[in-house]
Design an enzyme around this catalytic site. Structure first.
Site, PDB file in Angstrom:
ATOM      1  N   SER A 268       0.852  -1.187   0.000  1.00  0.00           N
ATOM      2  CA  SER A 268       0.000   0.000   0.000  1.00  0.00           C
ATOM      3  C   SER A 268       0.889   1.239   0.000  1.00  0.00           C
ATOM      4  CB  SER A 268      -0.899   0.009   1.235  1.00  0.00           C
ATOM      5  OG  SER A 268      -0.178   0.504   2.345  1.00  0.00           O
ATOM      6  N   LYS A 269       0.235   2.366  -0.164  1.00  0.00           N
ATOM      7  CA  LYS A 269       0.984   3.631  -0.209  1.00  0.00           C
ATOM      8  C   LYS A 269       1.808   3.842   1.060  1.00  0.00           C
ATOM      9  CE  LYS A 269      -0.854   6.403  -3.772  1.00  0.00           C
ATOM     10  NZ  LYS A 269      -2.165   6.876  -4.137  1.00  0.00           N
ATOM     11  N   ARG A 270       1.341   3.245   2.152  1.00  0.00           N
ATOM     12  CA  ARG A 270       2.070   3.404   3.414  1.00  0.00           C
ATOM     13  C   ARG A 270       3.461   2.770   3.369  1.00  0.00           C
ATOM     14  NH1 ARG A 270      -1.593   0.706   6.555  1.00  0.00           N
ATOM     15  NH2 ARG A 270      -3.129   1.131   4.955  1.00  0.00           N
ATOM     16  N   GLY A 272       5.552   3.262   1.174  1.00  0.00           N
ATOM     17  CA  GLY A 272       6.420   4.112   0.344  1.00  0.00           C
ATOM     18  C   GLY A 272       5.806   4.270  -1.040  1.00  0.00           C
TER      19      GLY A 272
END
Ligand code: GLU
Length: 507
Positions: A268-270, A272
Site C-alpha cells: 500500500s501507499k504506506r 512508500g
C-alpha cells in the site's frame, strides 16, 4: 451463440482504470502481457476502464501513455499519443475507452434482461444497508435478497416510467459450481451460492466494471486475461456472464499479489512510493525497474537472476505458466542492488546522459557555489570524473554527489586527529603530507591522469599503505570513508590538491 471467429490468435489486454499515476503492479501486468503477446505473435490491447467517473483523476491516461512509451511497451491497439501529443485511438475493435462504449453496454444489458438473466432492482441504499446488517448479525454472506425479482413486468415498467431510481442486477443461477482453470493458480472452483446478484448497471446508467469488462473482452477478441490476483473473486461473476451471453470463455491468469515489506499485507501507499513515476524520480533506471518488476512473481530459473535482461531477451525466456502463486514482496533493497548493477554496467557517456539531471539538481541544492566560475566544458569534465568515481558505489542516480561533499566544497574541515594513522606520531604524519606534496607538485598537468596517480601514489605508499594513504585521504576529503585518495586527487585537480595538502600541513 458460440464465438464463430476462427482466428485464434493471442490477444491480451491491459485494462487500467485512470484513477492515478501508473502503479508498479500495473507495469508488471503490462510487461507480462507484452512478453506473452510478443512471444506468441499476438497483440496487446490497451483499454481505458473509466466507467467509475467519480474515481477518475485528471491526467491519469496521459501518465499511463507516457509510462508505457518510457518502458518501451507500446500496445498495438488502443489510445496513444499522435505526433502532436494528442491522444488518438488505433485499432479495429474500438472505441477503447469505456465511457465511449455506453450504447454497447446498454444493448448487452438489455439482452440479459430480455433473456431473464438480469432484472431491475429499485431497492434504496437504506434498505440494502438494513438487509446487510441483518445478514451480518445472522452470520450470513452479504447478498442481495432478490426482493425485486417479485415485481411483475407491469410494475417494473410503471416504476421506471415514474422515474424511480434503479439498477440492473444479474440473476446468478443457484446451486452450481463455477470452475476457473487459471494458468497460474490451477483449478479454482466457486459455488454460485456464494456469488451475489451483482449490479451490472448502476443508477446513473453506467455499466459496472463486471459487465463492461466481459463485454469488452469478448468484443475485442481477448484470448488471455492476465490480471492481479485481487480480481480472482470477481472471475466467477464474469464466467457466469460469459455463459449467459453464450460466449467462449478466455483463458485466465491471475498474477500474484504484490506485498509490502513484511510479506503479509498487500502493498500500500504506506509502504512508500508505489507509482512508476516515483521510482523514476528516485533515480532508478528503466532497465532496472523493468527487471525488478519482471521478477515480482517470476524468474528464469537456474539462478540467472544476476543478469539484467533486455525486453527482447525476456521475450525469449518468459513463461506464463512459470509465474508463481505466492505473493511477491516489493523488496526495495533488491531494487537498489539491481539498479546498482545496472549503473555499474553503463559507459561513462551513458551514465552522464541518464545521470546529469540528478547530479545537477543535487549539486545546485547542496553546493550552490560549486563550479560557478568554470566553463561548461570544465564543469562537464569534472562532473564526468565524479560520476566515474561514484559509479561503482551508487544505488540510485538521486544519490549522486550526496556522499562526496569534499568534491564540491571549497573549504573542508579536517581535524588534526583525523590525519593520524593508528599510532603514528604527528611528526610522521606531517612528514607523509610533505612527501605527498612534493610528489604531486612535480606531476605536470598532462600526467594528472587517473592511472598515473594510481601508480605514482601506490608506489610512494610502498608496503605500509595506511601510513601514507590515510593522511592523504584525510587531507583531501576530511572524511574517514571516501573513494581512494588517488581517485579523489584526480577529481580535485592539481591546484586544489596542493592547496588541501598545504592546509593540512599547517594543522
Ligand atoms: N479496470 C480494472 C483495473 O483497474 C481491470 C481489471 C481487469 O484486468 O480485469 O485493474
Amino acid at each position: 451463440m458460440k464465438n464463430t471467429d476462427t482466428d485464434k490468435s493471442v490477444r491480451v489486454r491491459m485494462a487500467p482504470s485512470p484513477t492515478g499515476m501508473m502503479h508498479i503492479g500495473t507495469l508488471r501486468t503490462v510487461l507480462y502481457d507484452y512478453l506473452f503477446a510478443k512471444q506468441n505473435g499476438g497483440s496487446l490491447v490497451l483499454r481505458v476502464e473509466d466507467t467509475d467517473q467519480s474515481r477518475e483523476v485528471d491526467g491519469a491516461v496521459e501518465n499511463l501513455l507516457t509510462m508505457l512509451s518510457w518502458a518501451g511497451l507500446e500496445p498495438d491497439e488502443g489510445p496513444r499519443f499522435d505526433e502532436g501529443g494528442k491522444i488518438v485511438e488505433i485499432g479495429t475493435y474500438g472505441p477503447y475507452t469505456q465511457s465511449q462504449r455506453l450504447d454497447i453496454y446498454r444493448d448487452h444489458i438489455q439482452k440479459l434482461i430480455d433473456s431473464d438473466h438480469a432484472y431491475y432492482c429499485f431497492c434504496s441504499a437504506e434498505r440494502l444497508d438494513e438487509m446487510r446488517t441483518v445478514q451480518q448479525k445472522m452470520k450470513q454472506p452479504p447478498m442481495y435478497d432478490r426482493t425485486c425479482t417479485q415485481l411483475t413486468g407491469a410494475e417494473v415498467q410503471a416504476r421506471i416510467s415514474a422515474g424511480e431510481k434503479h439498477v440492473v442486477r444479474m440473476r446468478v443461477p443457484r446451486g452450481r459450481e463455477v470452475v476457473v482453470d487459471d494458468v497460474v493458480r490451477g483449478r479454482v472452483s466457486f459455488s454460485t451460492d456464494t456469488v451475489d446478484d451483482q449490479v451490472i448497471m448502476k443508477s446513473d446508467g453506467f455499466p459496472t466494471y463486471h459487465l463492461a469488462v466481459v463485454v469488452d473482452d469478448h468484443l475485442m477478441r481477448i484470448s488471455h486475461i492476465l490480471r492481479g490476483e485481487e480480481w480472482l473473486p470477481s472471475t466467477p461473476k464474469h464466467i457466469i456472464l460469459y455463459d449467459m451471453f453464450g460466449w467462449e470463455i478466455p483463458v485466465f491468469a491471475h498474477l500474484p499479489l504484490l506485498l509490502g515489506p513484511d510479506g503479509k499485507k498487500k502493498l500500500s501507499k504506506r509502504d512508500g512510493d508505489v507509482s512508476v513515476e516515483d521510482f523514476i524520480r528516485q533515480g532508478y533506471l528503466r532497465e532496472a525497474i523493468i527487471n525488478f518488476v519482471a521478477f515480482l512473481g517470476w524468474n528464469p530459473g537456474g539462478g540467472q537472476t544476476q543478469e539484467i535482461y533486455s525486453i527482447g531477451e525476456m521475450q525469449e525466456i518468459f513463461r506464463l505458466e512459470k509465474v508463481h502463486k505466492s505473493g511477491a514482496i516489493l523488496d526495495r533493497v533488491k531494487l537498489g542492488k539491481i539498479n546498482a548493477r545496472y549503473i555499474k554496467s553503463l559507459s561513462l557517456d551513458e551514465l552522464y546522459d541518464v545521470g546529469v539531471e540528478f547530479f545537477d539538481a543535487n549539486v545546485s541544492e547542496l553546493y550552490p557555489e560549486w563550479s560557478k566560475d568554470w566553463t561548461d566544458s570544465q564543469r562537464q569534465e569534472v562532473t564526468k570524473r565524479i560520476m566515474l568515481i561514484e559509479q561503482d558505489r551508487l544505488e540510485r542516480l538521486s544519490d549522486f554527489a550526496k556522499e562526496t561533499p569534499f568534491f564540491f566544497q571549497e573549504n573542508i574541515d579536517v581535524s588534526s586527529g583525523l590525519l593520524q594513522w593508528k599510532d603514528n606520531s604527528r611528526e610522521q604524519t606531517q612528514e607523509v603530507l610533505k612527501r605527498a606534496h612534493a610528489l604531486l607538485a612535480s606531476v605536470d598537468d598532462e600526467s594528472w591522469t587517473r592511472a598515473n596517480l594510481q601508480e605514482l601514489l601506490m608506489q610512494a605508499a610502498g608496503e605500509d599503505r595506511g601510513s601514507f594513504l590515510w593522511p592523504l585521504r584525510a587531507a583531501l576529503t576530511g572524511q574517514k570513508k571516501s573513494p581512494s585518495p588517488m581517485d579523489c586527487a584526480w577529481v580535485l585537480g592539481k591546484e586544489e590538491v596542493i592547496k588541501r595538502l598545504e592546509n593540512a600541513s599547517n594543522l
